[in-house]
Design a protein around this motif. Structure first.
Motif, PDB file in Angstrom:
ATOM      1  N   ARG A 596       7.807 -37.180 -13.825  1.00  0.00           N
ATOM      2  CA  ARG A 596       8.511 -36.318 -12.885  1.00  0.00           C
ATOM      3  C   ARG A 596       9.724 -35.671 -13.542  1.00  0.00           C
ATOM      4  O   ARG A 596      10.072 -34.527 -13.253  1.00  0.00           O
ATOM      5  CB  ARG A 596       8.946 -37.133 -11.658  1.00  0.00           C
ATOM      6  CG  ARG A 596       9.576 -36.285 -10.564  1.00  0.00           C
ATOM      7  CD  ARG A 596      10.137 -37.149  -9.444  1.00  0.00           C
ATOM      8  NE  ARG A 596       9.082 -37.889  -8.769  1.00  0.00           N
ATOM      9  CZ  ARG A 596       8.998 -39.218  -8.766  1.00  0.00           C
ATOM     10  NH1 ARG A 596       9.888 -39.934  -9.410  1.00  0.00           N
ATOM     11  NH2 ARG A 596       8.013 -39.814  -8.124  1.00  0.00           N
ATOM     12  N   GLY A 597      10.415 -36.378 -14.427  1.00  0.00           N
ATOM     13  CA  GLY A 597      11.587 -35.844 -15.106  1.00  0.00           C
ATOM     14  C   GLY A 597      11.285 -35.068 -16.368  1.00  0.00           C
ATOM     15  O   GLY A 597      12.229 -34.615 -17.034  1.00  0.00           O
ATOM     16  N   LEU A 598       9.994 -34.927 -16.759  1.00  0.00           N
ATOM     17  CA  LEU A 598       9.580 -34.163 -17.951  1.00  0.00           C
ATOM     18  C   LEU A 598      10.295 -34.672 -19.205  1.00  0.00           C
ATOM     19  O   LEU A 598      10.819 -33.913 -20.016  1.00  0.00           O
ATOM     20  CB  LEU A 598       9.864 -32.666 -17.754  1.00  0.00           C
ATOM     21  CG  LEU A 598       9.174 -31.987 -16.553  1.00  0.00           C
ATOM     22  CD1 LEU A 598       9.598 -30.535 -16.454  1.00  0.00           C
ATOM     23  CD2 LEU A 598       7.666 -32.119 -16.660  1.00  0.00           C
ATOM     24  N   TRP A 599      10.318 -36.006 -19.362  1.00  0.00           N
ATOM     25  CA  TRP A 599      10.991 -36.594 -20.531  1.00  0.00           C
ATOM     26  C   TRP A 599       9.933 -36.946 -21.578  1.00  0.00           C
ATOM     27  O   TRP A 599       8.949 -37.621 -21.275  1.00  0.00           O
ATOM     28  CB  TRP A 599      11.755 -37.856 -20.125  1.00  0.00           C
ATOM     29  CG  TRP A 599      12.550 -38.456 -21.252  1.00  0.00           C
ATOM     30  CD1 TRP A 599      13.813 -38.154 -21.607  1.00  0.00           C
ATOM     31  CD2 TRP A 599      12.118 -39.490 -22.149  1.00  0.00           C
ATOM     32  NE1 TRP A 599      14.223 -38.914 -22.672  1.00  0.00           N
ATOM     33  CE2 TRP A 599      13.184 -39.749 -23.031  1.00  0.00           C
ATOM     34  CE3 TRP A 599      10.938 -40.212 -22.305  1.00  0.00           C
ATOM     35  CZ2 TRP A 599      13.108 -40.698 -24.046  1.00  0.00           C
ATOM     36  CZ3 TRP A 599      10.859 -41.157 -23.313  1.00  0.00           C
ATOM     37  CH2 TRP A 599      11.934 -41.390 -24.174  1.00  0.00           C
ATOM     38  N   ASP A 600      10.154 -36.486 -22.817  1.00  0.00           N
ATOM     39  CA  ASP A 600       9.265 -36.824 -23.930  1.00  0.00           C
ATOM     40  C   ASP A 600      10.075 -36.699 -25.222  1.00  0.00           C
ATOM     41  O   ASP A 600       9.972 -35.711 -25.952  1.00  0.00           O
ATOM     42  CB  ASP A 600       8.039 -35.903 -23.953  1.00  0.00           C
ATOM     43  CG  ASP A 600       7.008 -36.357 -24.986  1.00  0.00           C
ATOM     44  OD1 ASP A 600       7.178 -37.488 -25.507  1.00  0.00           O
ATOM     45  OD2 ASP A 600       6.079 -35.596 -25.289  1.00  0.00           O
ATOM     46  N   MET A 628      21.779 -47.239 -24.991  1.00  0.00           N
ATOM     47  CA  MET A 628      21.004 -46.264 -25.745  1.00  0.00           C
ATOM     48  C   MET A 628      20.059 -45.479 -24.829  1.00  0.00           C
ATOM     49  O   MET A 628      19.880 -44.262 -24.987  1.00  0.00           O
ATOM     50  CB  MET A 628      20.208 -46.969 -26.843  1.00  0.00           C
ATOM     51  CG  MET A 628      21.070 -47.609 -27.928  1.00  0.00           C
ATOM     52  SD  MET A 628      22.067 -46.408 -28.822  1.00  0.00           S
ATOM     53  CE  MET A 628      20.797 -45.379 -29.514  1.00  0.00           C
ATOM     54  N   LEU A 629      19.441 -46.146 -23.866  1.00  0.00           N
ATOM     55  CA  LEU A 629      18.536 -45.450 -22.953  1.00  0.00           C
ATOM     56  C   LEU A 629      19.293 -44.459 -22.078  1.00  0.00           C
ATOM     57  O   LEU A 629      18.794 -43.371 -21.784  1.00  0.00           O
ATOM     58  CB  LEU A 629      17.786 -46.465 -22.093  1.00  0.00           C
ATOM     59  CG  LEU A 629      16.818 -47.400 -22.841  1.00  0.00           C
ATOM     60  CD1 LEU A 629      16.170 -48.368 -21.880  1.00  0.00           C
ATOM     61  CD2 LEU A 629      15.756 -46.590 -23.586  1.00  0.00           C
ATOM     62  N   ARG A 630      20.486 -44.818 -21.654  1.00  0.00           N
ATOM     63  CA  ARG A 630      21.291 -43.886 -20.876  1.00  0.00           C
ATOM     64  C   ARG A 630      21.742 -42.709 -21.735  1.00  0.00           C
ATOM     65  O   ARG A 630      21.844 -41.570 -21.255  1.00  0.00           O
ATOM     66  CB  ARG A 630      22.509 -44.612 -20.288  1.00  0.00           C
ATOM     67  CG  ARG A 630      22.173 -45.523 -19.115  1.00  0.00           C
ATOM     68  CD  ARG A 630      21.584 -44.732 -17.983  1.00  0.00           C
ATOM     69  NE  ARG A 630      21.268 -45.588 -16.833  1.00  0.00           N
ATOM     70  CZ  ARG A 630      20.622 -45.183 -15.757  1.00  0.00           C
ATOM     71  NH1 ARG A 630      20.190 -43.930 -15.692  1.00  0.00           N
ATOM     72  NH2 ARG A 630      20.372 -46.003 -14.758  1.00  0.00           N
ATOM     73  N   ALA A 631      22.035 -42.984 -23.010  1.00  0.00           N
ATOM     74  CA  ALA A 631      22.466 -41.904 -23.893  1.00  0.00           C
ATOM     75  C   ALA A 631      21.350 -40.903 -24.153  1.00  0.00           C
ATOM     76  O   ALA A 631      21.604 -39.707 -24.345  1.00  0.00           O
ATOM     77  CB  ALA A 631      22.977 -42.481 -25.213  1.00  0.00           C
ATOM     78  N   HIS A 632      20.088 -41.361 -24.155  1.00  0.00           N
ATOM     79  CA  HIS A 632      18.957 -40.467 -24.383  1.00  0.00           C
ATOM     80  C   HIS A 632      18.363 -39.948 -23.068  1.00  0.00           C
ATOM     81  O   HIS A 632      17.242 -39.422 -23.062  1.00  0.00           O
ATOM     82  CB  HIS A 632      17.868 -41.184 -25.188  1.00  0.00           C
ATOM     83  CG  HIS A 632      18.254 -41.393 -26.628  1.00  0.00           C
ATOM     84  ND1 HIS A 632      19.120 -42.389 -27.020  1.00  0.00           N
ATOM     85  CD2 HIS A 632      17.911 -40.722 -27.757  1.00  0.00           C
ATOM     86  CE1 HIS A 632      19.279 -42.339 -28.341  1.00  0.00           C
ATOM     87  NE2 HIS A 632      18.573 -41.334 -28.799  1.00  0.00           N
ATOM     88  N   ARG A 633      19.096 -40.146 -21.951  1.00  0.00           N
ATOM     89  CA  ARG A 633      18.807 -39.497 -20.667  1.00  0.00           C
ATOM     90  C   ARG A 633      17.416 -39.827 -20.131  1.00  0.00           C
ATOM     91  O   ARG A 633      16.614 -38.936 -19.830  1.00  0.00           O
ATOM     92  CB  ARG A 633      18.980 -37.981 -20.774  1.00  0.00           C
ATOM     93  CG  ARG A 633      20.373 -37.548 -21.189  1.00  0.00           C
ATOM     94  CD  ARG A 633      20.487 -36.036 -21.263  1.00  0.00           C
ATOM     95  NE  ARG A 633      21.826 -35.643 -21.662  1.00  0.00           N
ATOM     96  CZ  ARG A 633      22.871 -35.504 -20.841  1.00  0.00           C
ATOM     97  NH1 ARG A 633      22.697 -35.760 -19.555  1.00  0.00           N
ATOM     98  NH2 ARG A 633      24.054 -35.137 -21.292  1.00  0.00           N
ATOM     99  N   LEU A 634      17.109 -41.125 -20.034  1.00  0.00           N
ATOM    100  CA  LEU A 634      15.858 -41.514 -19.389  1.00  0.00           C
ATOM    101  C   LEU A 634      15.997 -41.296 -17.887  1.00  0.00           C
ATOM    102  O   LEU A 634      16.917 -41.829 -17.255  1.00  0.00           O
ATOM    103  CB  LEU A 634      15.543 -42.989 -19.672  1.00  0.00           C
ATOM    104  CG  LEU A 634      14.410 -43.233 -20.683  1.00  0.00           C
ATOM    105  CD1 LEU A 634      14.921 -42.879 -22.070  1.00  0.00           C
ATOM    106  CD2 LEU A 634      13.949 -44.666 -20.631  1.00  0.00           C
ATOM    107  N   PRO A 635      15.119 -40.537 -17.249  1.00  0.00           N
ATOM    108  CA  PRO A 635      15.265 -40.197 -15.820  1.00  0.00           C
ATOM    109  C   PRO A 635      14.766 -41.308 -14.904  1.00  0.00           C
ATOM    110  O   PRO A 635      13.871 -41.088 -14.059  1.00  0.00           O
ATOM    111  CB  PRO A 635      14.422 -38.923 -15.692  1.00  0.00           C
ATOM    112  CG  PRO A 635      13.348 -39.082 -16.713  1.00  0.00           C
ATOM    113  CD  PRO A 635      13.970 -39.819 -17.869  1.00  0.00           C
ATOM    114  N   ILE A 636      15.299 -42.508 -15.038  1.00  0.00           N
ATOM    115  CA  ILE A 636      14.939 -43.619 -14.155  1.00  0.00           C
ATOM    116  C   ILE A 636      16.234 -44.205 -13.609  1.00  0.00           C
ATOM    117  O   ILE A 636      17.277 -44.173 -14.268  1.00  0.00           O
ATOM    118  CB  ILE A 636      14.102 -44.698 -14.883  1.00  0.00           C
ATOM    119  CG1 ILE A 636      14.852 -45.239 -16.104  1.00  0.00           C
ATOM    120  CG2 ILE A 636      12.757 -44.146 -15.295  1.00  0.00           C
ATOM    121  CD1 ILE A 636      14.115 -46.341 -16.820  1.00  0.00           C
ATOM    122  N   ASN A 637      16.155 -44.759 -12.378  1.00  0.00           N
ATOM    123  CA  ASN A 637      17.356 -45.296 -11.760  1.00  0.00           C
ATOM    124  C   ASN A 637      17.706 -46.649 -12.369  1.00  0.00           C
ATOM    125  O   ASN A 637      16.959 -47.230 -13.154  1.00  0.00           O
ATOM    126  CB  ASN A 637      17.184 -45.408 -10.234  1.00  0.00           C
ATOM    127  CG  ASN A 637      15.982 -46.252  -9.868  1.00  0.00           C
ATOM    128  OD1 ASN A 637      15.485 -47.013 -10.675  1.00  0.00           O
ATOM    129  ND2 ASN A 637      15.517 -46.087  -8.647  1.00  0.00           N
TER     130      ASN A 637
END
Length: 730
Positions: A596-600, A628-637
Motif C-alpha cells: 500500500r505504501g509503494l515501498w521497495d 534503522m527501519l524508521r530511518a528508511h521510512r517503512l510504511p508500517i505502524n
C-alpha cells in the motif's frame, strides 16, 4: 619631580615637560614561564618564596589553574575585636573561615552568620592575594597557613585552630606536619569564681532561647460561681525572657464571647501579696520552667489553672534539661451543664440526580450558588497519568455475549484509564461484516448494572479490580466478556500484584496448596496422574493444554481465566513449537502495508544495516533495528513493527539477525505463505485499521493458551507439598 630652571620665568611657554622622551611608565613588566605557559607576573623570578610542590623534572604538564581547579584549603580561625563603647566587655572573639585557593594563591575570609548577633557578618575579605605585613612584593602562600599559626590580614590578627579533612590530607602529602585541632577560646574550661554568684545576663538568655516557647494545655474550673463553666486554656512560656501568656480555647458555636487574652504576656508572680502598692515595692519571684509540668497548678491571680498536657517540643525540652521521661496527659473534667448541648452539624443531603450532566457536576452546583467545575483527584492524576512510555492504560480484548449470532463475531478493545477510572470501548471492524468499527462507547465512568441512578449519592462504578480476563462487564445493557489482554496490562498487574489478586502468583499458589491439602491423597494422586503427561524429550516440561486441564480438575470453578494466564506466564518453559503460522500471518500484514505504501528499497536498507553493524557480527540490538527501519521510512505502524521484531530470529544475546530481517522483507524471491481461509480471516480480523493507530495486533486468548509448554518441575517445587506424601504414606 623635575627641578625647575630658576633662570626662566614662571610663565606659560617657558617651562619644560619632564615626561617628553620618556618610554617607561610605572612598574616594569616582567614575563616568566610557569609550567610551559608564558605569563606576566608582578615580581622578578627568584623573589617568590613559594616552593615547588613537586621535585625537579616531575612537574605535571598541565598548568596549575587546571591541576588545582576547585581545590580549596579551608581553615577555621578567630580574631579579637576590641569594644570601646561597652564597659562590660573589653573585646569579643569572632569566628571566621579562611579559604586558600590553590589555583592562583588567593585568600578569602568569611564569617558565618549568626542570628541576632548585632554584627555585620558574611564576607570580611573578598578573594584576592594578600601581601605579607611590612612587605611590598611578598604574598601569603601555602607554607604560611597551618594550625597554631597567627596570620595578619590588613591589620587583623587571625589565630588558626583547625582545618578540614581535605586540607589536612593535602598538606600531609606535601610533607607538611599539621598539628591537632585547638579548642575555641570560649570552650576552654575555666575555674569558676566562688567568691560571688554568677551575674544574670538577660541578653545572653535572649540569644540562647529566642523563639523557643513551651506550650501547655490546661483548664480552669469555674463551676463554683453562678453560670460558671470549665475554661479550656493554652499556656505559652517564653524562655527568652521568662514571661508567659494564657489564651482561652473556645469550641465552635459555643455561644460564648471570646476575649483577646486570658492573661497577657508578663512575668507571673508565684505569690500575690495581700496589698499591692501602686508606687512599687519589692519584686516577687515569678514562675519558671521548673514550676511547670503536667499536673502542676498555676495561680493566675487567684485562678487555679491545672496543666494537663504539653506539645512535643516541650516534652523534649524537659527530657533534656530535667531528665523527665513520663508525660502522661491528665483527663479534663466534663461540664455536666453543657453535655446536652451538641455542636455537631447535620449531614448535608443533596437532591437526587436529575440525569443532566455528571454526578460530580450536579453535586457541585447544589453545594454552591456560583457554578464551579467539579474537583478531580489531582494526586491520582499526577501519579497515574502518562509518564514516558508508561501509559497507565489497561487494554483488554472483549466479545459481546448475546443471542445474536452476528454479534459473536464482533471484536472489541476495552481500555481502562487509571488516571480517572474511566472506560472507553472501541470496535475493530471486520471487512464485509456490516459493522463500521471505531468508537463504540465514549470514554466515561461505567456504573455497575442493576443500580438506581436517580439518587443523591453516586452509584458504584467499575474499578480496575474488575478488569481481569474471564470477567463479564455489563455496560449500558451490553454484556462484554474479557478474553485477552495486551502485554502492558498483564505486566502492569504483575508488577502491582498487591493491588490485583488475579495477578499475584503467591496468592494463586496458596489457593492451589490449600485445595490439595484439604483433599485426601490429593497431592499424591495429582502428581501421579499427570506424571506421564510430561514431554519425553524434556522431562521437566508439560504442554499448556494438559497443565490447564490438570488445574481445572482439582480447582473446578475456584480459579479464573486470568489466574491461569498468570500461572502460565510465570512457569513458561521452552515453547518447542514452530511459530511459522504466526510469523507468516505477521509477514502478510507487513506485505500489505508495504504494498500500500509503494515501498521497495531493500538494497538501501541492507547497506544501512551493514554500516550500522560496526562489529561485523551480523546482528543488531532491537532498538537499533527499529531506528534503522524508521530511518528508511517503512510504511508500517509502531504496533505492527513491534510484532515483526518479536518474531524475527535472534542470537544468544537477544540481538536481531540482519539476514533474517532481509529475508523477512523479501517478497519477490520468497512470496507470502499461502494462508487458509481460516487463517486469512484471523489476519483480517486482528489487523489494526488504517486510521486507528492506537489499536494493538490482538490474538485470540485460546490460541495463545494452547501454545508452548510449562515448566512442571518448577511448579511442583514452588508448590512445596512433598511433606504431604510422606505423611499420607505413613
Amino acid at each position: 619631580m623635575a627641578i625647575r630652571n630658576p633662570r626662566l620665568p614662571l610663565l606659560p611657554g617657558y617651562g619644560s615637560n619632564p615626561l617628553i622622551g620618556k618610554k617607561s611608565f610605572g612598574v616594569r613588566p616582567i614575563f616568566t614561564s610557569i609550567d610551559k605557559v608564558n605569563m606576566l607576573v608582578d615580581k622578578a623570578e627568584g623573589v617568590n618564596r613559594i616552593p615547588s610542590l613537586y621535585c625537579r623534572k616531575q612537574t605535571p604538564d598541565l598548568p596549575t589553574w587546571i591541576m588545582y581547579d576547585k581545590n580549596i584549603l579551608r581553615f577555621q580561625a578567630f580574631f579579637q575585636q576590641t569594644l570601646h563603647e561597652m564597659r562590660s566587655g573589653a573585646h569579643i572573639l569572632r569566628k571566621v573561615e579562611i579559604f586558600f585557593f590553590l589555583e592562583d594563591g588567593t585568600i578569602k575570609v568569611i564569617e558565618p552568620k549568626t542570628d541576632n548577633s548585632g554584627l555585620s557578618q558574611g564576607t570580611l575579605i573578598s578573594r584576592q592575594r594578600i601581601r605579607l605585613p611590612f612587605s611590598s612584593d611578598l604574598y601569603y602562600d601555602l607554607l604560611d597557613l597551618n594550625i597554631g599559626r597567627e596570620v595578619t590580614f590588613y591589620g587583623k590578627v587571625f589565630k588558626i585552630i583547625n582545618c578540614d579533612h581535605f586540607t589536612r590530607g593535602f598538606l600531609n602529602r606535601l610533607g607538611i606536619n599539621v598539628s591537632d585541632p585547638i579548642p575555641w577560646p570560649d570552650a576552654i574550661e575555666r575555674t569558676p569564681d566562688t567568691k560571688r554568684p554568677p551575674k544574670h545576663r538577660p541578653f545572653r538568655q535572649f540569644l540562647d532561647f529566642d523563639r523557643q516557647v513551651l506550650r501547655f494545655h490546661g483548664y480552669w474550673d469555674d463551676r463554683e460561681t453562678e453560670f460558671g463553666t470549665i475554661h479550656h486554656l493554652e499556656l505559652h512560656y517564653f524562655l527568652a525572657d521568662d514571661t508567659m501568656e494564657i489564651k482561652e480555647v473556645l469550641p465552635p458555636n459555643s455561644g460564648m464571647e471570646a476575649g483577646p487574652m486570658f492573661l497577657k504576656r508578663m512575668r507571673l508572680p508565684r505569690k500575690i501579696p495581700p496589698h499591692i502598692e501602686m508606687t512599687g515595692g519589692p519584686k516577687h519571684t515569678s514562675y519558671g520552667p521548673a514550676d511547670l509540668s503536667i499536673g502542676a497548678v498555676v495561680n493566675v491571680y487567684g485562678r487555679k489553672v491545672v496543666l494537663t498536657d504539653c506539645d512535643p517540643f516541650t516534652k523534649e525540652f524537659y527530657r533534656v534539661t530535667y531528665g523527665f521521661d513520663t508525660f502522661k496527659p491528665l483527663p479534663v473534667p466534663k461540664d455536666e451543664g453543657t453535655e446536652c448541648i451538641t455542636t455537631t452539624l447535620a449531614e448535608r443531603k443533596l437532591p437526587p440526580w436529575n440525569g443532566y450532566g455528571s454526578y460530580e457536576d450536579s453535586a457541585e452546583n447544589c453545594r454552591t450558588v456560583e457554578p464551579k467545575a467539579p474537583h478531580r483527584d489531582f494526586i491520582k492524576f499526577l501519579h497515574k497519568d502518562r509518564v514516558g512510555f508508561d501509559s497507565h492504560i489497561l487494554r483488554f480484548a472483549g466479545r459481546l455475549i448475546n443471542d445474536n449470532p452476528d454479534d459473536k463475531r464482533r471484536y472489541f478493545i476495552i481500555k481502562y484509564f487509571l488516571c480517572d477510572d474511566t472506560i472507553g470501548i472501541f470496535e475493530l471492524g471486520e471487512r464485509n461484516s456490516g459493522f463500521k468499527g471505531g468508537k463504540f462507547f465514549r470514554r466515561g465512568k461505567m456504573y455497575l448494572p442493576n443500580v438506581d441512578f436517580f439518587v443523591p449519592k453516586e452509584p458504584p462504578a467499575y474499578t480496575d479490580n474488575d478488569m481481569w480476563i474471564g470477567n463479564e462487564l455489563v455496560i449500558n445493557n451490553h454484556c462484554f466478556r474479557l478474553i485477552a489482554a495486551d502485554e502492558y496490562a498483564l505486566r502492569y498487574m504483575e508488577l502491582h500484584s498487591n493491588e490485583y489478586p488475579m495477578a499475584n502468583i503467591a496468592l494463586i499458589m496458596d489457593k492451589i496448596r490449600r485445595t490439595l491439602a484439604s483433599q485426601e491423597n490429593g497431592y499424591k494422586n495429582f502428581v501421579a496422574k499427570y506424571m506421564e503427561a510430561v514431554s519425553p524429550e524434556k522431562s521437566e516440561l508439560m504442554s499448556v493444554r494438559c497443565f490447564k486441564q490438570a488445574l481445572k480438575e482439582i480447582m473446578c470453578e475456584k480459579m479464573t481465566e486470568h489466574e491461569f494466564f498468570t500461572l502460565i506466564r510465570h512457569f513458561r518453559g521452552d515453547s518447542g513449537k514452530d511459530k511459522s503460522p504466526r510469523r507468516e500471518m505477521i509477514r502478510s500484514l507487513v506485505f500489505t502495508d508495504l504494498t500500500r505504501g509503494l515501498w521497495d528499497d531493500r538494497a538501501r536498507l541492507r547497506e544501512g544495516l551493514a554500516h550500522a553493524d560496526t562489529s561485523g557480527l551480523g546482528a543488531l540490538r532491537p532498538e537499533r533495528v527499529r531506528q534503522m527501519l524508521r530511518a528508511h521510512r517503512l510504511p508500517i505502524n509502531r504496533d505492527l513493527l513491534d510484532c515483526m521484531l518479536d518474531v524475527l530470529e535472534k542470537d544468544d544475546n537477544c540481538n536481531i539477525v540482519c539476514e533474517d530481517l532481509m529475508s523477512f522483507l523479501d517478497f519477490q524471491t520468497r512470496p507470502v505463505f499461502n494462508l487458509t481461509e481460516a487463517d486469512y480471516q484471523k489476519v483480517v480480523r486482528h489487523a489494526p485499521p488504517v486510521k486507528d493507530t492506537e489499536c494493538k495486533l490482538w490474538a485470540e486468548a485460546e490460541t495463545l493458551i494452547k501454545e508452548g509448554f510449562v515448566n512442571w518441575n518448577a511448579f511442583l517445587c514452588q508448590l512445596n507439598l512433598e511433606h504431604l506424601v510422606k505423611e499420607q504414606t505413613n
